[in-house]
Design a protein around this motif. Structure first.
Motif, mmCIF file in Angstrom:
data_model
loop_
_atom_site.group_PDB
_atom_site.id
_atom_site.type_symbol
_atom_site.label_atom_id
_atom_site.label_comp_id
_atom_site.label_asym_id
_atom_site.label_seq_id
_atom_site.Cartn_x
_atom_site.Cartn_y
_atom_site.Cartn_z
ATOM 1 N N LEU A 13 0.830 -1.209 0.000
ATOM 2 C CA LEU A 13 0.000 0.000 0.000
ATOM 3 C C LEU A 13 0.864 1.259 0.000
ATOM 4 O O LEU A 13 0.538 2.236 -0.666
ATOM 5 C CB LEU A 13 -0.942 0.005 1.203
ATOM 6 C CG LEU A 13 -2.081 -1.016 1.154
ATOM 7 C CD1 LEU A 13 -3.031 -0.822 2.329
ATOM 8 C CD2 LEU A 13 -2.863 -0.896 -0.163
ATOM 9 N N LEU A 14 1.953 1.231 0.768
ATOM 10 C CA LEU A 14 2.923 2.318 0.709
ATOM 11 C C LEU A 14 4.082 1.823 -0.135
ATOM 12 O O LEU A 14 4.962 1.097 0.343
ATOM 13 C CB LEU A 14 3.394 2.705 2.114
ATOM 14 C CG LEU A 14 4.270 3.961 2.184
ATOM 15 C CD1 LEU A 14 3.476 5.208 1.813
ATOM 16 C CD2 LEU A 14 4.895 4.125 3.564
ATOM 17 N N GLN A 15 4.071 2.182 -1.397
ATOM 18 C CA GLN A 15 5.056 1.669 -2.350
ATOM 19 C C GLN A 15 6.167 2.695 -2.577
ATOM 20 O O GLN A 15 5.891 3.868 -2.828
ATOM 21 C CB GLN A 15 4.392 1.343 -3.682
ATOM 22 C CG GLN A 15 3.409 0.195 -3.609
ATOM 23 C CD GLN A 15 2.884 -0.187 -4.977
ATOM 24 O OE1 GLN A 15 2.762 0.649 -5.867
ATOM 25 N NE2 GLN A 15 2.569 -1.454 -5.150
ATOM 26 N N PHE A 16 7.389 2.192 -2.495
ATOM 27 C CA PHE A 16 8.543 3.060 -2.716
ATOM 28 C C PHE A 16 9.367 2.537 -3.878
ATOM 29 O O PHE A 16 9.698 1.348 -3.942
ATOM 30 C CB PHE A 16 9.413 3.124 -1.454
ATOM 31 C CG PHE A 16 10.745 3.784 -1.670
ATOM 32 C CD1 PHE A 16 10.821 5.079 -2.167
ATOM 33 C CD2 PHE A 16 11.921 3.105 -1.388
ATOM 34 C CE1 PHE A 16 12.058 5.687 -2.371
ATOM 35 C CE2 PHE A 16 13.162 3.704 -1.591
ATOM 36 C CZ PHE A 16 13.220 4.994 -2.085
ATOM 37 N N THR A 17 9.696 3.425 -4.806
ATOM 38 C CA THR A 17 10.552 3.110 -5.942
ATOM 39 C C THR A 17 11.685 4.120 -5.971
ATOM 40 O O THR A 17 11.451 5.324 -5.822
ATOM 41 C CB THR A 17 9.779 3.190 -7.267
ATOM 42 O OG1 THR A 17 8.670 2.298 -7.227
ATOM 43 C CG2 THR A 17 10.674 2.832 -8.442
ATOM 44 N N SER A 18 12.918 3.649 -6.158
ATOM 45 C CA SER A 18 14.059 4.566 -6.241
ATOM 46 C C SER A 18 14.728 4.455 -7.597
ATOM 47 O O SER A 18 14.572 3.466 -8.315
ATOM 48 C CB SER A 18 15.072 4.275 -5.125
ATOM 49 O OG SER A 18 15.796 3.087 -5.387
ATOM 50 N N PHE A 19 15.488 5.503 -7.940
ATOM 51 C CA PHE A 19 16.262 5.478 -9.190
ATOM 52 C C PHE A 19 17.516 6.329 -8.999
ATOM 53 O O PHE A 19 17.620 7.106 -8.050
ATOM 54 C CB PHE A 19 15.431 6.018 -10.365
ATOM 55 C CG PHE A 19 14.999 7.457 -10.234
ATOM 56 C CD1 PHE A 19 15.837 8.495 -10.628
ATOM 57 C CD2 PHE A 19 13.760 7.777 -9.703
ATOM 58 C CE1 PHE A 19 15.446 9.817 -10.503
ATOM 59 C CE2 PHE A 19 13.352 9.098 -9.577
ATOM 60 C CZ PHE A 19 14.198 10.121 -9.985
ATOM 61 N N ILE A 66 14.539 2.251 6.375
ATOM 62 C CA ILE A 66 13.945 1.057 5.778
ATOM 63 C C ILE A 66 12.883 0.475 6.692
ATOM 64 O O ILE A 66 11.785 0.107 6.255
ATOM 65 C CB ILE A 66 15.047 0.021 5.468
ATOM 66 C CG1 ILE A 66 15.964 0.533 4.361
ATOM 67 C CG2 ILE A 66 14.438 -1.336 5.089
ATOM 68 C CD1 ILE A 66 17.190 -0.318 4.128
ATOM 69 N N VAL A 67 13.190 0.406 7.988
ATOM 70 C CA VAL A 67 12.216 -0.110 8.962
ATOM 71 C C VAL A 67 10.982 0.785 8.998
ATOM 72 O O VAL A 67 9.847 0.302 9.068
ATOM 73 C CB VAL A 67 12.869 -0.229 10.355
ATOM 74 C CG1 VAL A 67 11.827 -0.543 11.418
ATOM 75 C CG2 VAL A 67 13.945 -1.309 10.337
ATOM 76 N N ALA A 68 11.173 2.093 8.927
ATOM 77 C CA ALA A 68 10.042 3.021 8.932
ATOM 78 C C ALA A 68 9.108 2.769 7.757
ATOM 79 O O ALA A 68 7.874 2.784 7.905
ATOM 80 C CB ALA A 68 10.540 4.467 8.905
ATOM 81 N N LEU A 69 9.679 2.524 6.576
ATOM 82 C CA LEU A 69 8.862 2.256 5.392
ATOM 83 C C LEU A 69 8.060 0.966 5.561
ATOM 84 O O LEU A 69 6.874 0.904 5.193
ATOM 85 C CB LEU A 69 9.749 2.176 4.152
ATOM 86 C CG LEU A 69 10.300 3.511 3.642
ATOM 87 C CD1 LEU A 69 11.456 3.287 2.683
ATOM 88 C CD2 LEU A 69 9.189 4.320 2.971
ATOM 89 N N GLY A 81 13.240 9.233 -6.238
ATOM 90 C CA GLY A 81 12.291 8.173 -5.949
ATOM 91 C C GLY A 81 10.858 8.648 -6.024
ATOM 92 O O GLY A 81 10.572 9.848 -6.183
ATOM 93 N N VAL A 82 9.956 7.688 -5.899
ATOM 94 C CA VAL A 82 8.519 7.956 -5.846
ATOM 95 C C VAL A 82 7.946 7.175 -4.677
ATOM 96 O O VAL A 82 8.199 5.966 -4.548
ATOM 97 C CB VAL A 82 7.811 7.541 -7.153
ATOM 98 C CG1 VAL A 82 6.302 7.775 -7.036
ATOM 99 C CG2 VAL A 82 8.377 8.311 -8.343
ATOM 100 N N LEU A 83 7.225 7.849 -3.818
ATOM 101 C CA LEU A 83 6.541 7.207 -2.705
ATOM 102 C C LEU A 83 5.046 7.370 -2.923
ATOM 103 O O LEU A 83 4.522 8.481 -2.841
ATOM 104 C CB LEU A 83 6.962 7.838 -1.372
ATOM 105 C CG LEU A 83 6.444 7.154 -0.102
ATOM 106 C CD1 LEU A 83 7.048 5.755 0.045
ATOM 107 C CD2 LEU A 83 6.762 7.991 1.135
ATOM 108 N N SER A 84 4.382 6.267 -3.236
ATOM 109 C CA SER A 84 2.943 6.329 -3.494
ATOM 110 C C SER A 84 2.190 5.601 -2.384
ATOM 111 O O SER A 84 2.713 4.658 -1.774
ATOM 112 C CB SER A 84 2.602 5.694 -4.846
ATOM 113 O OG SER A 84 3.021 4.352 -4.905
ATOM 114 N N GLY A 85 0.986 6.069 -2.109
ATOM 115 C CA GLY A 85 0.172 5.479 -1.057
ATOM 116 C C GLY A 85 0.215 6.246 0.249
ATOM 117 O O GLY A 85 -0.438 5.854 1.220
ATOM 118 N N MET A 86 0.977 7.328 0.292
ATOM 119 C CA MET A 86 1.017 8.147 1.509
ATOM 120 C C MET A 86 -0.328 8.846 1.689
ATOM 121 O O MET A 86 -0.806 9.520 0.770
ATOM 122 C CB MET A 86 2.132 9.180 1.406
ATOM 123 C CG MET A 86 2.241 10.114 2.607
ATOM 124 S SD MET A 86 2.758 9.288 4.108
ATOM 125 C CE MET A 86 4.512 9.120 3.825
#
Length: 362
Positions: free
Chosen positions: A7-13, A336-339, A23-28
């Motif tokens: 649900l909280l998806q993180f993508t990095s580049f 990482i744990v927070a995500l 990056g993109v953080l979606s679902g926030m």
């Protein structure tokens, strides 16, 4: 794969010596106030520049492109970018065809048939700045539920703390330590170990401890998205991490059940050997995770290796590298744990019918 979360998806580049990291953080969820001072402080904690870290220090001036309006999250994907402003790619020109021992050079080259040799490209620890930025956003969400994530260094090399448990004050001490040490009694010895390795052109390993405080009961999605398994997966995805322990970890393997079980009374759990997770679900106790980092593979001693043509060579590296990557790595582990915890918090909202009815006022 360059993304994680449900649900909280993180993508990095981005790459170490490319234009930048993003990056993109979606679902926030919408409605979270963006605390810019907090985000900047998180990025600063990760930065190099001290005698115990790489001399490379980036400004880490971030840009948010979407998902925030008038300082508040809108519920749409948050896109961000952090420029690389302090690169020295020429340091790597002499090794563009050489495999650095214990780096990802060899495997990246054989998997893709090509590699970005400038500082390791995508496999560089520089990528972790995007995780710290996204983790800071996740922490802003967790703050709304009084969930706090802390970290510190247990050991550097064979300089171990003799404490069996660490209290809140130890984590507060670590925040102000140059090496984020949890134990003030051995901090100077740990510093000396880092500097001795650095002065010899070598590096040294370390172990970090992350604690999640005020965790609600019920986070984790058995059987295939357990809280402990996803924490281990995502933490092992960080460069240089070689092992993860939840709670007492490997110590549990040498005990009897009678000494390892967490007994209970009317006030709750009497002990916390499980590290706050049972059956892949948080049990309300503090979550404890140990993360073990290998020594930084970039060292300045002569090393045997080969080039892309199979020729044997003696390699002596140049560049700017952490003498102990676990120090700054501990801050990335927090993020990482927070995500993961934030994703699990959102996922748990659909675990029961009465939760869903509350959302729709039924």
């Amino acid at each position: 794969m360059n993304n994680t979360g449900i649900l909280l998806q993180f993508t990095s580049f981005g790459e170490s010596h490319g234009v930048g990291i993003g990056g993109v953080l979606s679902g926030m969820p919408a409605g979270i106030i963006i605390d810019e001072c907090f985000i900047e402080s998180e990025l600063t904690r990760r930065q190099g520049g001290s005698k115990f870290a790489t001399p490379r220090k980036e400004d880490d001036k971030y840009q948010i492109f979407s998902g925030v309006f008038e300082g508040i999250t809108t519920g749409t994907p948050i896109g961000f970018f952090i420029p690389n402003t302090n690169v020295r790619s020429k340091d790597y020109n002499t090794i563009k065809d050489i495999f650095r021992p214990s780096h990802a050079d060899f495997t990246y080259y054989h998997k893709y048939g090509y590699r970005d040799y400038r500082g390791g490209g995508r496999s560089s620890a520089r990528e972790s700045v995007s995780r710290v930025f996204a983790g800071a956003l996740a922490k802003l969400l967790l703050r709304e539920f009084n969930i706090e994530i802390l970290s510190g260094i247990i050991n550097v090399g064979n300089i171990f703390s003799q404490k069996s448990e660490f209290c809140y004050d130890d984590f507060m001490y670590a925040k102000n330590s140059d090496i984020f040490s949890l134990d003030k009694d051995i901090e100077e010895q740990q510093k000396d170990s880092i500097l001795k390795a650095k002065n010899k052109g070598d590096s040294i390993g370390a172990s970090a401890l992350v604690c999640v405080k005020n965790t609600p009961i019920g986070l984790g999605e058995p059987l295939y998205y357990k809280l402990d398994s996803i924490l281990a997966k995502d933490l092992m995805g960080l460069n240089a991490v070689k092992a993860i322990e939840i709670g007492d970890g490997i110590q549990s393997s040498i005990r009897n059940g009678s000494t390892n079980n967490d007994f209970m009374n009317k006030n709750g759990f009497i002990s916390n050997h499980s590290g706050g997770i049972l059956g892949g679900i948080s049990n309300g106790n503090d979550i404890f995770i140990k993360i073990h980092f290998k020594p930084t593979p970039s060292i300045f001693l002569s090393q045997q290796s080969i080039d892309i043509n199979g020729n044997e060579i003696d390699l002596k590296l140049q560049g700017r590298h952490d003498p102990c990557v676990g120090i700054r790595g501990s801050i990335v582990c927090e993020s990482i744990v927070a995500l993961v915890i934030a994703d699990m918090l959102l996922l748990n909202t659909t675990s029961r019918l009465d939760f869903i009815k509350k959302i729709y006022n039924q």
